[in-house]
Design an enzyme around this catalytic site. Structure first.
Site, PDB file in Angstrom:
ATOM      1  CG  HIS A 141       2.481  -3.744   6.102  1.00  0.00           C
ATOM      2  ND1 HIS A 141       3.446  -3.439   7.032  1.00  0.00           N
ATOM      3  CD2 HIS A 141       2.035  -2.559   5.610  1.00  0.00           C
ATOM      4  CE1 HIS A 141       3.584  -2.122   7.109  1.00  0.00           C
ATOM      5  NE2 HIS A 141       2.739  -1.559   6.250  1.00  0.00           N
ATOM      6  CG  HIS A 184       5.388   0.394   2.765  1.00  0.00           C
ATOM      7  ND1 HIS A 184       4.800   1.631   2.593  1.00  0.00           N
ATOM      8  CD2 HIS A 184       4.824  -0.161   3.866  1.00  0.00           C
ATOM      9  CE1 HIS A 184       3.928   1.826   3.572  1.00  0.00           C
ATOM     10  NE2 HIS A 184       3.918   0.748   4.360  1.00  0.00           N
ATOM     11  CB  CYS A 232       3.451   5.333   5.125  1.00  0.00           C
ATOM     12  SG  CYS A 232       4.014   4.412   6.543  1.00  0.00           S
ATOM     13  CG  HIS A 283      -0.395   0.170   2.531  1.00  0.00           C
ATOM     14  ND1 HIS A 283      -1.148   0.425   3.649  1.00  0.00           N
ATOM     15  CD2 HIS A 283       0.884   0.104   2.972  1.00  0.00           C
ATOM     16  CE1 HIS A 283      -0.370   0.509   4.708  1.00  0.00           C
ATOM     17  NE2 HIS A 283       0.862   0.320   4.334  1.00  0.00           N
ATOM     18  CG  ASP A 332      -2.437 -13.362  -0.447  1.00  0.00           C
ATOM     19  OD1 ASP A 332      -1.648 -12.653   0.199  1.00  0.00           O
ATOM     20  OD2 ASP A 332      -2.224 -14.564  -0.698  1.00  0.00           O
ATOM     21  CG  HIS A 333       0.765 -12.301  -3.174  1.00  0.00           C
ATOM     22  ND1 HIS A 333       0.335 -12.966  -2.046  1.00  0.00           N
ATOM     23  CD2 HIS A 333       2.082 -12.548  -3.292  1.00  0.00           C
ATOM     24  CE1 HIS A 333       1.362 -13.599  -1.513  1.00  0.00           C
ATOM     25  NE2 HIS A 333       2.428 -13.368  -2.237  1.00  0.00           N
ATOM     26  CD  GLU A 340      -0.047  -1.227   8.553  1.00  0.00           C
ATOM     27  OE1 GLU A 340      -0.855  -0.891   7.676  1.00  0.00           O
ATOM     28  OE2 GLU A 340       0.495  -0.400   9.312  1.00  0.00           O
TER      29      GLU A 340
HETATM   30 ZN    ZN Z   1       2.397   0.311   5.666  1.00  0.00          ZN
END
Ligand code: ZN
Ligand code: ZN
Length: 290
Positions: free
Chosen positions: A175, A173, A167, A148, A213-214, A260
């Site tokens: 998680h 980046h 961020c 995100h 996901d992904h 997260e």
């Molecule tokens: Zn983040």
């Protein structure tokens, strides 16, 4: 001043999801692998929470006494036992995680000032019971990986960096998100289940894990084209996605917790009149367990 104390205990036990009044085919249809003869086992972890005023020695209750009671009334009886047969309660209502938690409450309540029984079947499945008749909470945990970028579409890069720090960097980046979903419902008086666990897993998989996901959340999930995908907003969106399908399973979504990173997590509850007091109670108990 009231305080909550928590005591942990463990037992290993086996069980089988099998109703003798149903045919083999019906049992398999309803309970899947859980119906297999002669049963299967779990390493259960039990948390017994007590509430009370502090006594003159600074304790809610003497923990060595609490430990003795839990052992005498619960773990010494259930450890290495076949649950379906060890307690008569389980012949009436199957020993699901939520029903075992309820029956343990009943067995301990005469001796301890209980406020909550929490029982883990394994680290990704647990039940909470708080003494409300047949009502229980069941939680499952799962995970997904996603990228995100935190940046409000109406603000400049400088303004976003001011608000979101690293961020807001342009290429995002990622998680490994851990998701905990808690549902509330009535324990079925025969199957012991508040919800079909397989169906619950499928709803979470179909509505959240598979689509999220992904992905790059900002670009791949239409909702996040305009809404900044902070952990809070992701949790709120997951709550929207899950509420209706869980209701269709006959239970109620109660809480979504999104972890997260080991340092950051957030929780959202489903709106209901008593929710703010429920949250207050929850944070009270969280504080007490720190
Ligand atoms: Zn983040
Ligand atoms: Zn099992």
């Amino acid at each position: 001043m009231k305080c909550i104390i928590n005591r942990r205990a463990q037992f290993c036990a086996s069980h089988r999801y099998w109703l003798p009044e149903l045919s083999e085919t019906e049992n398999i249809q309803r309970f899947g692998l859980g119906s297999r003869f002669p049963g299967h086992g779990h390493n259960y972890v039990l948390y017994v929470s007590l509430i009370g005023e502090l006594d003159e020695y600074g304790m809610v209750q003497n923990l060595s006494e609490v430990k003795k009671v839990i052992k005498r009334e619960v773990t010494s009886q259930l450890d290495y036992a076949y649950l379906n047969e060890i307690w008569s309660e389980f012949q009436q209502i199957l020993p699901t995680t939520e029903n075992i938690a309820r029956v343990i409450w009943q067995r301990l309540a005469p001796y301890l000032p209980l406020v909550r029984i929490q029982l883990f079947e394994h680290p990704e499945l647990w039940a909470d019971y708080q003494g409300n008749s047949m009502e229980a909470h069941l939680s499952v945990s799962t995970h997904f990986s996603a990228a995100h970028r935190l940046a409000h579409p109406d603000l400049s890069y400088e303004e976003n960096s001011e608000i979101y720090g690293k961020c807001a960097r342009p290429n995002g980046h990622g998680h490994n998100y851990h998701l905990e979903v808690t549902v509330k419902g009535e324990i079925d008086p025969r199957t012991g289940m508040i919800v079909d666990l397989g169906a619950l897993h499928k709803v979470i998989e179909d509505y959240v894990v598979e689509p999220f996901d992904h992905t790059f959340l900002n670009k791949d999930i239409p909702y996040f084209a305009q809404v900044v995908p902070t952990a809070e907003n992701i949790a709120v969106h997951i709550r929207q996605l899950l509420q209706q399908p869980i209701q269709e399973l006959g239970a109620q979504l109660y809480k979504v917790k999104l972890i997260e990173s080991p340092n950051n997590s957030c929780e959202v509850y489903c709106a209901e009149p008593a929710s703010s007091s429920a949250i207050a109670r929850e944070s009270e108990s969280l504080l007490s367990s720190v």
